[in-house]
Scaffold this motif. Sequence first.
Motif, PDB file in Angstrom:
ATOM      1  N   ASN A   1     -31.586   8.183   4.766  1.00  0.00           N
ATOM      2  CA  ASN A   1     -32.959   8.583   4.426  1.00  0.00           C
ATOM      3  C   ASN A   1     -32.974   9.785   3.489  1.00  0.00           C
ATOM      4  OD1 ASN A   1     -34.385   6.616   5.837  1.00  0.00           O
ATOM      5  ND2 ASN A   1     -34.353   7.780   7.749  1.00  0.00           N
TER       6      ASN A   1
ATOM      7  N   THR B   1     -21.769   5.856   5.555  1.00  0.00           N
ATOM      8  CA  THR B   1     -22.121   5.994   6.978  1.00  0.00           C
ATOM      9  C   THR B   1     -20.922   5.793   7.896  1.00  0.00           C
ATOM     10  OG1 THR B   1     -22.744   3.649   7.085  1.00  0.00           O
ATOM     11  CG2 THR B   1     -24.468   5.227   6.529  1.00  0.00           C
TER      12      THR B   1
ATOM     13  N   ARG C   1     -27.466  -0.695  10.533  1.00  0.00           N
ATOM     14  CA  ARG C   1     -28.573  -1.020  11.441  1.00  0.00           C
ATOM     15  C   ARG C   1     -29.818  -1.292  10.605  1.00  0.00           C
ATOM     16  NH1 ARG C   1     -29.826   4.402  14.806  1.00  0.00           N
ATOM     17  NH2 ARG C   1     -31.650   3.202  15.426  1.00  0.00           N
TER      18      ARG C   1
ATOM     19  N   SER D   1     -22.478   8.648  13.631  1.00  0.00           N
ATOM     20  CA  SER D   1     -23.238   7.977  14.679  1.00  0.00           C
ATOM     21  C   SER D   1     -24.409   7.237  14.058  1.00  0.00           C
ATOM     22  CB  SER D   1     -23.734   9.001  15.697  1.00  0.00           C
ATOM     23  OG  SER D   1     -24.684   9.881  15.090  1.00  0.00           O
ATOM     24  N   ALA D   2     -25.020   6.327  14.833  1.00  0.00           N
ATOM     25  CA  ALA D   2     -26.137   5.540  14.310  1.00  0.00           C
ATOM     26  C   ALA D   2     -27.273   6.444  13.863  1.00  0.00           C
ATOM     27  CB  ALA D   2     -26.619   4.554  15.374  1.00  0.00           C
ATOM     28  N   THR D   3     -27.549   7.477  14.639  1.00  0.00           N
ATOM     29  CA  THR D   3     -28.635   8.400  14.283  1.00  0.00           C
ATOM     30  C   THR D   3     -28.315   9.173  13.021  1.00  0.00           C
ATOM     31  OG1 THR D   3     -29.212   8.629  16.623  1.00  0.00           O
ATOM     32  CG2 THR D   3     -30.056  10.301  15.103  1.00  0.00           C
ATOM     33  N   ASP D   4     -27.076   9.680  12.942  1.00  0.00           N
ATOM     34  CA  ASP D   4     -26.680  10.427  11.749  1.00  0.00           C
ATOM     35  C   ASP D   4     -26.680   9.533  10.513  1.00  0.00           C
ATOM     36  OD1 ASP D   4     -26.381  12.796  13.088  1.00  0.00           O
ATOM     37  OD2 ASP D   4     -24.240  12.535  13.464  1.00  0.00           O
TER      38      ASP D   4
ATOM     39  N   SER E   1     -32.805  -0.010  10.356  1.00  0.00           N
ATOM     40  CA  SER E   1     -33.475   1.111   9.698  1.00  0.00           C
ATOM     41  C   SER E   1     -32.700   1.584   8.474  1.00  0.00           C
ATOM     42  CB  SER E   1     -33.655   2.268  10.685  1.00  0.00           C
ATOM     43  OG  SER E   1     -32.422   2.600  11.300  1.00  0.00           O
TER      44      SER E   1
ATOM     45  N   VAL F   1     -28.691   7.040   9.854  1.00  0.00           N
ATOM     46  CA  VAL F   1     -30.079   6.910   9.399  1.00  0.00           C
ATOM     47  C   VAL F   1     -30.531   8.174   8.684  1.00  0.00           C
ATOM     48  CG1 VAL F   1     -32.475   6.604  10.142  1.00  0.00           C
ATOM     49  CG2 VAL F   1     -30.659   5.261  11.196  1.00  0.00           C
ATOM     50  N   LEU F   2     -30.204   9.327   9.254  1.00  0.00           N
ATOM     51  CA  LEU F   2     -30.613  10.600   8.651  1.00  0.00           C
ATOM     52  C   LEU F   2     -29.992  10.764   7.262  1.00  0.00           C
ATOM     53  CD1 LEU F   2     -30.332  12.991  11.740  1.00  0.00           C
ATOM     54  CD2 LEU F   2     -32.424  12.131  10.676  1.00  0.00           C
TER      55      LEU F   2
END
Length: 429
Positions: free
Chosen positions: A46, A33, A67, A37-40, A69, A42-43
Amino acid sequence: MMVRGISGGQKKRVSIGISLVAKPGILFLDEPTSGLSATDAVLVMNCISNISKSYNMTVVSVIHQPRMSVFNVFDHMLMLTEGQCAYNGPSHDALDYFAKVNAKFACPLRTNPADHFMDLVTRGSEVGHPDEIVRYYHDHIEPSVEKEVDKVRLGVAVKDTITYRPKSLHTATFWRQLIQLMFRELKLNYRDPQKVSAKAGNSIVMGLLIGMMYYNIKDQYVPAFGYISLAITSMSAMVSLPAFFADRLMFNTERSDRLYTTLPYYLVNTGIGLLVSVLANAVFATVVWSMAGLSWDNYGAYMAICLVIFWATDGLITVIAGTCRTMEQAMALFNMTIGIFLLFNGYSANTMTTPKWLSWICFCSPLYYSIEMFLDQLYGNTPQWQLTGEPLGMKENSFWKDFYICLGIGAGGRILGFIAMKYMHKIQR
């Protein structure tokens, strides 16, 4: 024109995707990671989690400050501090574990557990107590872990402890690998038209120069014309040498990731390169022949000779490039080999002019056979043979014999080059 490449985050995702292509039994990820970015992040995590569950894949990942999640994606957590183990167990049990070590270590409300754990095991932080946590682990958890390790030492199969696959097979079929590699190679040539235009331009320029030198050539200079034009055609195979070494690192890396096997890559790489070179040499032969003013009845045979001498020399280039570790070694070996072939070419040095103990080298040179074909096609079974081919020690009616010998040299070089590419210079991991 400079074209912008992909970003660091995109490179990381591509790298992870490449590692997943072969569906490995175990996937090791080093900070997957970082740079996202934080969103990327997580994606990506997952997606990796879903793939690992779908294909029964064990994923071992190093990660810093995830983070919440992202942390919840992990099934098992191994936490280290200063080289010592602080926790080793299911991720969802970590909160209760640290509270059990010391009630003061309980995670505060509205705090990311991963950040809290990192603070606990970091010396110098406000809540850091790494020595107490490591001591508790050694006293209460490490003995049970050692027992599990001892079971493996006593003969428990690795496949009973981790996701195990005897062979990580290539998921794509041979034909799919071949088609995808062919499309990629064609796209690379389309995006870099200079690779093709440079060869075409060189063929036209050299053809015009040779054509002007032998414009409307007289009969007594035809052997010299044949030698020069065929030697230039033979030497043109050298342009593939730098490209081979430029591509080999990428090939070895992708092969070690099991994206494809050696054979489809070899067929595509040599096939498309050979096609471009054949077209370029056809242009050269056409320009030279038209300016020399020779009979067009023999143009087809001359074209075939040019192509087969290129095929033979390019085969030798392939085996030299495949066996040499560096570009410098390959250039040195090529210069020595092609120098001998150019010297014992059947025209300036032949079986009639060289000592008998050296004349046998002529029969190792593809250029010798090409000149013999050239003279046999033009003057074989005519009175002029006594003035052209015979003084050079050439034999009449040897066109097809020489043609097949050159074909064999080229085919043998490519087979040896494939074997070298398959078994030599692999990335050691």
